[in-house]
Design a protein around this motif. Structure first.
Motif, short mmCIF file in Angstrom:
data_model
loop_
_atom_site.label_atom_id
_atom_site.label_comp_id
_atom_site.label_asym_id
_atom_site.label_seq_id
_atom_site.Cartn_x
_atom_site.Cartn_y
_atom_site.Cartn_z
N THR A 1 4.54 -6.27 -8.09
CA THR A 1 2.99 -6.35 -7.85
C THR A 1 2.98 -7.56 -7.04
O THR A 1 2.27 -7.37 -5.83
N MET A 2 3.44 -8.74 -7.26
CA MET A 2 3.27 -9.85 -6.39
C MET A 2 3.76 -9.78 -4.89
O MET A 2 3.20 -10.18 -4.00
N MET A 3 4.82 -9.17 -4.80
CA MET A 3 5.51 -8.83 -3.59
C MET A 3 4.72 -8.07 -2.78
O MET A 3 4.53 -8.13 -1.52
N ALA B 1 1.56 -9.48 -1.52
CA ALA B 1 2.02 -10.60 -0.36
C ALA B 1 2.00 -9.79 0.86
O ALA B 1 1.46 -10.18 1.92
N LEU B 2 2.71 -8.56 0.87
CA LEU B 2 2.92 -7.74 1.96
C LEU B 2 1.47 -7.24 2.44
O LEU B 2 1.41 -7.19 3.69
N ARG B 3 0.74 -6.74 1.85
CA ARG B 3 -0.52 -6.10 2.07
C ARG B 3 -1.32 -7.21 2.82
O ARG B 3 -2.12 -7.16 3.61
N ASP B 4 -1.24 -8.50 2.06
CA ASP B 4 -1.77 -9.69 2.84
C ASP B 4 -1.47 -10.23 4.12
O ASP B 4 -1.88 -11.10 4.76
N GLY C 1 6.47 -12.38 0.30
CA GLY C 1 7.06 -11.25 -0.36
C GLY C 1 8.44 -11.45 -0.31
O GLY C 1 9.13 -10.80 -1.23
N LEU C 2 9.09 -12.04 0.76
CA LEU C 2 10.42 -12.23 0.67
C LEU C 2 10.96 -13.24 -0.32
O LEU C 2 12.03 -12.91 -1.12
N SER D 1 13.57 -4.40 4.49
CA SER D 1 12.40 -4.10 5.13
C SER D 1 11.63 -5.26 5.79
O SER D 1 11.01 -5.24 6.78
N ILE D 2 11.28 -6.36 4.65
CA ILE D 2 10.70 -7.59 5.13
C ILE D 2 11.14 -8.26 6.28
O ILE D 2 10.69 -8.68 7.08
N LEU D 3 12.83 -8.53 6.24
CA LEU D 3 13.47 -9.08 7.26
C LEU D 3 13.06 -8.48 8.62
O LEU D 3 12.88 -9.03 9.50
#
Length: 94
Positions: free
Chosen positions: A36-38, A41-44, A50-51, A73-75
């Protein structure tokens, strides 16, 4: 904002039977809360945070495919294409 670590050992009992590797040394981590927190963070647009959430879960569950894919994906979003490809290849081996 720091990733948090508040999950009981009941979470550990639920993942071990599914074949996930578990590293007992890092502190317990809540997969659901970290997810949820990841996602928040990604939405923000905070890819670094997120990483960090991905790496928090992967420290405890190094073969968790969902978080490994998310890390790749984040990388990629952070411009780390080669590292992302390495992660995606590791996920394929699981």
């Amino acid at each position: 904002m720091q990733p948090y670590l508040d999950a009981g050992l009941d979470g550990l009992a639920r993942v071990e039977p599914r074949g996930l590797k578990v590293n007992p040394d890092p502190p317990d981590v809540s997969i659901a809360k970290s997810r949820t927190m990841m996602q928040k963070a990604l939405r923000d647009g905070n890819y670094q945070l997120g990483l960090e959430y991905c790496e928090l879960v992967l420290a405890r569950y190094p073969s968790h495919p969902e978080f490994m894919r998310a890390k790749g994906s984040i990388l990629y979003l952070m411009g780390e294409r080669e590292k992302a490809i390495e992660i995606y290849e590791e996920v394929e081996e699981i």
